[in-house]
Design an enzyme around this catalytic site. Structure first.
Site, PDB file in Angstrom:
ATOM      1  N   HIS A 165      66.105 -28.176   4.874  1.00 14.81           N
ATOM      2  CA  HIS A 165      67.381 -28.864   5.079  1.00 14.81           C
ATOM      3  C   HIS A 165      68.307 -27.992   5.897  1.00 14.81           C
ATOM      4  O   HIS A 165      68.292 -26.770   5.780  1.00 14.81           O
ATOM      5  CB  HIS A 165      68.042 -29.233   3.742  1.00 14.81           C
ATOM      6  CG  HIS A 165      68.196 -28.083   2.795  1.00 14.81           C
ATOM      7  ND1 HIS A 165      67.157 -27.618   2.010  1.00 14.81           N
ATOM      8  CD2 HIS A 165      69.260 -27.297   2.502  1.00 14.81           C
ATOM      9  CE1 HIS A 165      67.586 -26.604   1.281  1.00 14.81           C
ATOM     10  NE2 HIS A 165      68.854 -26.388   1.562  1.00 14.81           N
ATOM     11  N   ASP A 182      76.298 -33.117   0.307  1.00 14.70           N
ATOM     12  CA  ASP A 182      75.903 -32.144  -0.714  1.00 14.70           C
ATOM     13  C   ASP A 182      76.620 -32.462  -2.028  1.00 14.70           C
ATOM     14  O   ASP A 182      77.818 -32.761  -2.041  1.00 14.70           O
ATOM     15  CB  ASP A 182      76.245 -30.725  -0.245  1.00 14.70           C
ATOM     16  CG  ASP A 182      75.530 -29.663  -1.061  1.00 14.70           C
ATOM     17  OD1 ASP A 182      74.654 -28.985  -0.506  1.00 14.70           O
ATOM     18  OD2 ASP A 182      75.858 -29.505  -2.263  1.00 14.70           O
ATOM     19  N   GLY A 235      69.124 -17.277   0.138  1.00 14.95           N
ATOM     20  CA  GLY A 235      69.923 -18.158  -0.714  1.00 14.95           C
ATOM     21  C   GLY A 235      69.344 -19.553  -0.869  1.00 14.95           C
ATOM     22  O   GLY A 235      70.043 -20.467  -1.308  1.00 14.95           O
ATOM     23  N   CYS A 279      62.574 -34.910  -1.680  1.00 12.01           N
ATOM     24  CA  CYS A 279      61.586 -35.978  -1.501  1.00 12.01           C
ATOM     25  C   CYS A 279      62.008 -37.206  -2.295  1.00 12.01           C
ATOM     26  O   CYS A 279      61.888 -38.337  -1.817  1.00 12.01           O
ATOM     27  CB  CYS A 279      60.198 -35.532  -1.951  1.00 12.01           C
ATOM     28  SG  CYS A 279      59.314 -34.496  -0.767  1.00 12.01           S
TER      29      CYS A 279
HETATM   30  P1  5GP Z   1      69.990 -24.268  -0.478  1.00 13.36           P
HETATM   31  O1  5GP Z   1      70.664 -23.121  -1.140  1.00 13.36           O
HETATM   32  O2  5GP Z   1      68.622 -24.554  -1.012  1.00 13.36           O
HETATM   33  O3  5GP Z   1      70.023 -24.135   1.013  1.00 13.36           O
HETATM   34  O4  5GP Z   1      70.929 -25.519  -0.780  1.00 13.36           O
HETATM   35  C1  5GP Z   1      70.564 -26.617  -1.535  1.00 13.36           C
HETATM   36  C2  5GP Z   1      71.790 -27.518  -1.586  1.00 13.36           C
HETATM   37  O5  5GP Z   1      71.399 -28.752  -2.157  1.00 13.36           O
HETATM   38  C3  5GP Z   1      72.927 -26.971  -2.445  1.00 13.36           C
HETATM   39  O6  5GP Z   1      74.099 -26.846  -1.630  1.00 13.36           O
HETATM   40  C4  5GP Z   1      73.085 -28.006  -3.554  1.00 13.36           C
HETATM   41  O7  5GP Z   1      74.437 -28.233  -3.906  1.00 13.36           O
HETATM   42  C5  5GP Z   1      72.441 -29.237  -2.955  1.00 13.36           C
HETATM   43  N1  5GP Z   1      71.806 -30.113  -3.923  1.00 13.36           N
HETATM   44  C6  5GP Z   1      70.956 -29.742  -4.927  1.00 13.36           C
HETATM   45  N2  5GP Z   1      70.549 -30.808  -5.617  1.00 13.36           N
HETATM   46  C7  5GP Z   1      71.157 -31.886  -5.047  1.00 13.36           C
HETATM   47  C8  5GP Z   1      71.118 -33.291  -5.334  1.00 13.36           C
HETATM   48  O8  5GP Z   1      70.446 -33.765  -6.260  1.00 13.36           O
HETATM   49  N3  5GP Z   1      71.868 -34.099  -4.539  1.00 13.36           N
HETATM   50  C9  5GP Z   1      72.619 -33.619  -3.512  1.00 13.36           C
HETATM   51  N4  5GP Z   1      73.304 -34.507  -2.786  1.00 13.36           N
HETATM   52  N5  5GP Z   1      72.671 -32.290  -3.207  1.00 13.36           N
HETATM   53  C10 5GP Z   1      71.945 -31.450  -3.969  1.00 13.36           C
HETATM   54 ZN    ZN Z   2      60.235 -32.430  -0.612  1.00 14.42          ZN
END
Ligand code: 5GP
Ligand code: ZN
Length: 128
Positions: free
Chosen positions: A114, A35, A107, A12
């Protein structure tokens, strides 16, 4: 159309431009950015600007949104050099992977919907 924005949600905050991200796409409804910890040469995240915690929290009225996220993935992949194509003989070439992580066993670490878009020359680091 920022219907619901959570103060403590990192995506957000990215959507609201309160914290920076390397943007790849933006329209009224969706945002795509790189990412921060890429697991492949191309690793994009497509997110809705409105807060939805996960794929399992989507309502029937979110079907169009999810469809538009899915349709954006091949377009962004192509723009980043990992589009799905066919070679001169018509054989499939290139391509990318899309992933939704849902819940702890899926995971998921960030509880704002997303879609991961992963591509580029292999090998890739293993995904969780
Ligand atoms: P999930 O495991 O929740 O599907 O993946 C979350 C993804 O968000 C991870 O691959 C992580 O590297 C990425 N991520 C987490 N925080 C940030 C951020 O502040 N900026 C960006 N660009 N990616 C983020
Ligand atoms: Zn959100």
């Amino acid at each position: 159309m920022m219907e619901r924005v959570l103060d403590n949600c990192i995506f957000c905050k990215i959507a609201a431009k309160q914290i920076p991200a390397k943007l790849a796409y933006e329209d009224e409804e969706l945002l795509a950015f790189h990412d921060i910890n890429p697991a492949a040469p191309v690793h994009l995240l497509i997110v809705p600007k409105k807060h939805i915690a996960s794929l399992a929290d989507c309502a029937p009225e979110d079907a169009g949104l999810i469809g538009r996220m899915s349709l954006l993935a091949p377009k962004l992949a192509a723009e980043h050099g990992c589009g799905f194509t066919r070679d001169a003989d018509g054989a499939p070439a290139g391509g990318f992977k899309t992933q939704f992580h849902v819940g702890p066993d899926g995971g998921q670490e960030v509880y704002h919907l997303h879609m991961h878009v992963l591509g580029g020359p292999r090998p890739w680091r293993a995904q969780r």
